[in-house]
Design a protein around this motif. Structure first.
Motif, PDB file in Angstrom:
ATOM      1  N   GLN A   1       0.842  -1.187   0.000  1.00 37.65           N
ATOM      2  CA  GLN A   1       0.000   0.000   0.000  1.00 37.65           C
ATOM      3  C   GLN A   1       0.882   1.243   0.000  1.00 37.65           C
ATOM      4  OE1 GLN A   1      -2.463  -1.200   3.520  1.00 37.65           O
ATOM      5  NE2 GLN A   1      -4.164  -0.527   2.235  1.00 37.65           N
ATOM      6  N   ASP A   2       0.484   2.219  -0.779  1.00 35.30           N
ATOM      7  CA  ASP A   2       1.249   3.459  -0.891  1.00 35.30           C
ATOM      8  C   ASP A   2       0.989   4.326   0.332  1.00 35.30           C
ATOM      9  OD1 ASP A   2       2.732   5.597  -1.670  1.00 35.30           O
ATOM     10  OD2 ASP A   2       1.480   6.154  -3.384  1.00 35.30           O
ATOM     11  N   ILE A   3       1.737   4.048   1.389  1.00 31.83           N
ATOM     12  CA  ILE A   3       1.618   4.776   2.652  1.00 31.83           C
ATOM     13  C   ILE A   3       2.964   5.450   2.921  1.00 31.83           C
ATOM     14  CG2 ILE A   3       1.212   4.557   5.134  1.00 31.83           C
ATOM     15  CD1 ILE A   3      -0.348   1.962   4.483  1.00 31.83           C
ATOM     16  N   PRO A   4       2.968   6.729   3.293  1.00 31.64           N
ATOM     17  CA  PRO A   4       4.244   7.412   3.581  1.00 31.64           C
ATOM     18  C   PRO A   4       5.069   6.636   4.602  1.00 31.64           C
ATOM     19  CG  PRO A   4       2.438   8.979   3.567  1.00 31.64           C
ATOM     20  CD  PRO A   4       1.807   7.619   3.468  1.00 31.64           C
ATOM     21  N   LEU A   5       6.375   6.567   4.343  1.00 28.02           N
ATOM     22  CA  LEU A   5       7.278   5.789   5.183  1.00 28.02           C
ATOM     23  C   LEU A   5       8.515   6.620   5.488  1.00 28.02           C
ATOM     24  CD1 LEU A   5       7.368   2.883   6.311  1.00 28.02           C
ATOM     25  CD2 LEU A   5       8.653   2.216   4.281  1.00 28.02           C
ATOM     26  N   ASP A   6       8.852   6.743   6.761  1.00 27.72           N
ATOM     27  CA  ASP A   6      10.033   7.496   7.178  1.00 27.72           C
ATOM     28  C   ASP A   6      11.219   6.532   7.237  1.00 27.72           C
ATOM     29  OD1 ASP A   6      11.922   9.173   8.249  1.00 27.72           O
ATOM     30  OD2 ASP A   6      10.854   9.581  10.120  1.00 27.72           O
ATOM     31  N   ILE A   7      11.987   6.471   6.146  1.00 28.48           N
ATOM     32  CA  ILE A   7      13.127   5.555   6.051  1.00 28.48           C
ATOM     33  C   ILE A   7      14.377   6.242   6.580  1.00 28.48           C
ATOM     34  CG2 ILE A   7      14.592   4.227   4.494  1.00 28.48           C
ATOM     35  CD1 ILE A   7      12.160   3.930   2.648  1.00 28.48           C
ATOM     36  N   VAL A   8      14.994   5.659   7.584  1.00 28.61           N
ATOM     37  CA  VAL A   8      16.198   6.208   8.193  1.00 28.61           C
ATOM     38  C   VAL A   8      17.448   5.646   7.529  1.00 28.61           C
ATOM     39  CG1 VAL A   8      17.487   6.403  10.373  1.00 28.61           C
ATOM     40  CG2 VAL A   8      14.987   6.504  10.386  1.00 28.61           C
ATOM     41  N   TYR A   9      17.383   4.372   7.112  1.00 29.01           N
ATOM     42  CA  TYR A   9      18.521   3.714   6.451  1.00 29.01           C
ATOM     43  C   TYR A   9      17.993   2.559   5.605  1.00 29.01           C
ATOM     44  CZ  TYR A   9      22.708   0.862   5.760  1.00 29.01           C
ATOM     45  OH  TYR A   9      23.733   0.134   5.197  1.00 29.01           O
ATOM     46  N   GLU A  10      18.641   2.325   4.460  1.00 31.22           N
ATOM     47  CA  GLU A  10      18.265   1.185   3.627  1.00 31.22           C
ATOM     48  C   GLU A  10      19.428   0.761   2.750  1.00 31.22           C
ATOM     49  OE1 GLU A  10      14.651  -0.338   0.688  1.00 31.22           O
ATOM     50  OE2 GLU A  10      14.938   1.817   0.983  1.00 31.22           O
ATOM     51  N   ASP A  11      19.622  -0.563   2.641  1.00 33.57           N
ATOM     52  CA  ASP A  11      20.533  -1.129   1.652  1.00 33.57           C
ATOM     53  C   ASP A  11      19.892  -2.422   1.146  1.00 33.57           C
ATOM     54  OD1 ASP A  11      21.086  -3.165   3.516  1.00 33.57           O
ATOM     55  OD2 ASP A  11      22.911  -2.194   4.236  1.00 33.57           O
ATOM     56  N   ASP A  12      20.656  -3.305   0.506  1.00 34.90           N
ATOM     57  CA  ASP A  12      20.086  -4.517  -0.070  1.00 34.90           C
ATOM     58  C   ASP A  12      19.638  -5.535   0.976  1.00 34.90           C
ATOM     59  OD1 ASP A  12      20.489  -3.509  -2.589  1.00 34.90           O
ATOM     60  OD2 ASP A  12      22.414  -4.527  -2.884  1.00 34.90           O
ATOM     61  N   ASP A  13      20.079  -5.380   2.220  1.00 35.17           N
ATOM     62  CA  ASP A  13      19.798  -6.381   3.250  1.00 35.17           C
ATOM     63  C   ASP A  13      18.866  -5.906   4.354  1.00 35.17           C
ATOM     64  OD1 ASP A  13      21.636  -8.552   2.355  1.00 35.17           O
ATOM     65  OD2 ASP A  13      23.158  -7.007   2.701  1.00 35.17           O
ATOM     66  N   VAL A  14      19.010  -4.658   4.759  1.00 34.53           N
ATOM     67  CA  VAL A  14      18.229  -4.179   5.903  1.00 34.53           C
ATOM     68  C   VAL A  14      17.572  -2.836   5.627  1.00 34.53           C
ATOM     69  CG1 VAL A  14      19.589  -5.418   7.626  1.00 34.53           C
ATOM     70  CG2 VAL A  14      20.252  -3.098   6.963  1.00 34.53           C
TER      71      VAL A  14
END
Length: 297
Positions: free
Chosen positions: A74-87
């Motif tokens: 679902q297209d819900i706003p998400l506050d992403i602090v960190y992202e890579d291929d694993d976490v």
């Protein structure tokens, strides 16, 4: 078919009797079963929740099969602090449920994550989820994007090698500046929605440190050694300092807000692939910060 016999003196409400006998059913489910003509008393359909049972009455019903739950993007706003291929590390807002369940089939953090990121996980309800925080608790969560990451993060939780620190506004003032609460937790016997300190419960350890004290309230930092359901909320109530705004474990006279003033502020863990130590911190919600300012004033 489930058959229950009421044995007792006087009269008792039908919905209350079923609630006492069937701990796996919520009161809203019981009320719906009765109103939908799913329940009989002595082979007569009863549609009033307040129907009074007398000694010897036989209550019969079949629990309808629930529709299977599966998380959908679902297209819900998400506050992403960190992202890579694993976490993935996200800052969950207060008021958002982590994953779908019977009462929350969509609109959850998992629904948002599936839209924004590719998660390789066979778990259809909780893909990527290795730990949770309560609906009305805000703050940091780590999410596994593949099996390697999930196993690593779950092992770190089991070995207590990660870092999870919270801040909270709690009732009352402290004599000591620091302390450790070591009290086992289990389901409360008189309320299945609550946890309680029980002798045969699972080990639960919380470290606390007082940051600042106000009139009638304190700002504290809390570090989890274990991560049981409602651990901080129950432990703080146990030592006489319930979390302000907590609808389950706190007093009715409390600070105005949208639930408990509890925020997962800092999260640290070893990266599953690179083994680098990652640590993140996020500010508490605006209402939390404004409440602290008012207490200072």
């Amino acid at each position: 078919m489930i058959n229950l016999i009421f044995e007792g003196e006087g009269k008792v409400r039908l919905d209350k009797f079923i609630d006492e006998q069937m701990s796996e059913l919520s009161r809203s489910q019981i009320s719906k079963f009765i109103k939908d003509s799913e329940i009989t008393v002595n082979n007569q359909v009863i549609t009033k929740t307040g129907y009074k049972l007398v000694n010897g009455d036989e209550v019969s019903f079949t629990i309808p099969a629930e529709k299977p739950i599966e998380a959908i993007p679902q297209d819900i706003p998400l506050d992403i602090v960190y992202e890579d291929d694993d976490v993935l590390v996200v800052n969950k807002p207060q008021g958002m449920v982590v994953h779908p369940a019977a009462g929350h089939r969509d609109g959850t953090l998992v629904n948002a994550i599936l839209y924004h990121s590719k998660i390789n996980d066979d778990d259809l309800i909780r893909p990527g989820i290795v730990h949770r925080i309560d609906k009305d608790t805000s703050g940091l969560l780590m999410v596994a994007k593949n099996n390697l990451a999930k196993q690593s993060l779950m092992n770190q939780l089991k070995e207590k090698s990660n870092l999870r620190e919270y801040v909270a506004i709690v009732h009352g003032n402290f004599k000591e500046r620091k302390g450790i609460i070591n009290a086992p937790l289990g389901r409360a016997k008189n309320n299945r929605k609550k946890q309680a300190i029980v002798d045969d419960g699972r080990k639960a350890v919380t470290h606390f440190e007082v940051i600042e004290q106000f009139e009638g309230y304190s700002l504290v930092k809390l570090k989890l050694e274990t991560g049981r359901t409602h651990q901080i909320r129950v432990h703080m109530q146990y030592i006489g300092h319930p979390v302000a705004g907590d609808p389950l474990y706190g007093p009715k006279h409390t600070l105005p807000g949208n639930g408990q003033f509890l925020h997962a502020e800092t999260l640290g863990f070893e990266h599953p692939r690179t083994h680098e130590w990652l640590e993140f911190s996020v500010d508490s919600p605006k209402i939390f910060q404004e409440t602290v300012k008012k207490l200072r004033g």
